[in-house]
Design an enzyme around this catalytic site. Structure first.
Site, short mmCIF file in Angstrom:
data_model
loop_
_atom_site.label_atom_id
_atom_site.label_comp_id
_atom_site.label_asym_id
_atom_site.label_seq_id
_atom_site.Cartn_x
_atom_site.Cartn_y
_atom_site.Cartn_z
N ASP A 66 0.82 -1.22 0.00
CA ASP A 66 0.00 0.00 0.00
C ASP A 66 0.85 1.28 0.00
OD1 ASP A 66 -2.02 -1.92 0.38
OD2 ASP A 66 -2.04 -1.60 2.54
N GLU A 82 -11.08 -1.15 -4.21
CA GLU A 82 -10.42 -0.53 -3.07
C GLU A 82 -9.24 0.31 -3.53
OE1 GLU A 82 -9.15 -3.74 -0.54
OE2 GLU A 82 -7.44 -4.25 -1.80
N HIS A 134 -2.87 -1.16 -5.51
CA HIS A 134 -2.85 -0.18 -4.42
C HIS A 134 -1.73 0.84 -4.64
CE1 HIS A 134 -4.69 0.55 -0.38
NE2 HIS A 134 -3.87 1.58 -0.57
N ARG A 138 4.69 -8.36 -0.29
CA ARG A 138 4.47 -7.33 -1.29
C ARG A 138 5.56 -6.26 -1.19
NH1 ARG A 138 -1.59 -5.93 0.25
NH2 ARG A 138 -0.64 -6.30 2.30
#
Length: 357
Positions: free
Chosen positions: A52, A228, A294, A324
């Site tokens: 993120d 999202e 994201h 990630r």
């Protein structure tokens, strides 16, 4: 004697040659301005264990952050290609208990009306209780000063499950956009939609809450239906786009989608937003890029280039966890003013640094 007369100029010439040669070698080895060799390329990933990612630029400085789970840190750098060299500063530690004591996700930093604000997700450990929260700082440098807890951003008229807050400014109006889960089909319905609401100030929603996107295509429903990670993007003409991530974050096909806002329309009118039917940025196995999404956007230091920053897994099946890593690459625009992201660039491949660095 004669040989002494001849020897003296020869010695002087030899000594001069040695001195000049040494000086030339020393000059060739002199470092670039700033005391270090200026790098012209970088490689992805920029950081490991960095889901993120988010970056904002103010003046000549970039401020970067990503999900850490129990705290919020800011990386401050003048060069995004050298992000790994920046030392993070912790600006928030989750309390021991309460609604923002767990799952500190997706922090985003904005400078609004002369103050800094961090929007982040938090919970008490119960998945049904994920909500959005705000911090405020009056210091000119967000890595300095005091961060004040401005509390929870309660959605209107009902306080519902909400994550991934981002703000959107249009003229004098301020809006919040986020991903919400209405549990329309019951407690096991994990569908996430995108919502928007007006704000009276950077830490207060006035409502109503309007749904502007829901998963409708197959590429948005892998794992379970998800929209999202909303992020605003504007082209040179000022047209507004909203990038988002589709599908469950642990699915290898997690991808970026795009909505466009009709010029001159009301963002609070769901009909003002149009979704592109296909994903605009997807994973690529040959680039070691799985579950790309994201993201955030930023300009190069000289303002001439547009860059996307995003997370991805380097191998298949690594899920929605700390595997990630964060990557960035330049993107361009089509003749129609749409962003063109291309394909993920392979890990380890040399990429020219953003222009102006």
């Amino acid at each position: 004697m004669r040989y002494k007369t001849l020897l003296r100029p020869a010695l002087i010439w030899c000594i001069s040659f040695v001195f000049v040669s040494a000086s030339c070698k020393k000059e060739k080895q002199a470092p670039a301005p700033g005391g270090e060799q200026q790098a012209t390329t970088f490689t992805n990933p920029l950081l490991n264990s960095a889901p993120d990612p988010w970056v904002v630029q103010k003046d000549s400085t970039y401020y970067y952050m990503h999900t850490l789970g129990n705290r919020i840190q800011i990386w401050k750098t003048g060069k995004m290609s050298r992000l790994k060299d920046a030392a993070p500063v912790t600006v928030f530690n989750a309390p021991a208990s309460g609604g923002n004591s767990r799952d500190i996700w997706a922090p985003e930093l904005f400078f609004v009306n002369g103050k800094w604000y961090i929007y982040y997700t938090g919970s008490d450990g119960n998945d049904r209780e994920h909500r959005m929260w705000v911090l405020e700082n009056e210091n000119a440098d967000p890595t300095q000063g005091t961060w004040t807890d401005k509390g929870k951003l309660a959605t209107q008229p009902a306080d519902l499950w909400s994550i991934d807050a981002t703000i959107f400014q249009q003229d004098s109006s301020l809006f919040l956009i986020w991903s919400g889960r209405p549990f329309a089909g019951g407690p096991t319905d994990l569908t996430q939609n995108l919502y928007i609401s007006r704000m009276t100030n950077p830490f207060t929603l006035t409502g109503p809450t309007v749904q502007i996107s829901a998963p409708q295509y197959d590429w948005e429903k892998r794992g379970f239906p998800v929209n999202e990670g909303p992020e605003i993007l504007k082209n040179a003409a000022g047209q507004v786009f909203l990038a988002f991530s589709g599908s469950y974050c642990g699915n290898d096909s997690y991808s970026l989608g795009l909505l466009s806002l009709k010029t001159g329309s009301d963002p609070m009118d769901a009909k003002s937003w149009t979704k592109i039917s296909s994903p605009v940025f997807t994973g690529l196995a040959s680039a070691n890029a799985y579950g790309v999404g994201h993201n955030g956007f930023f300009k190069s230091k000289d303002g001439k280039e547009d860059w996307v920053i995003y997370h991805a897994n380097s191998a298949a099946g690594e899920g929605c966890d700390d595997s990630r890593n964060v990557r960035m690459q330049k993107f361009t625009w089509t003749a129609d003013g749409l962003p063109s992201f291309g394909e993920p660039i392979s890990t380890g491949r040399a990429i020219p640094v953003p222009s102006g660095e």
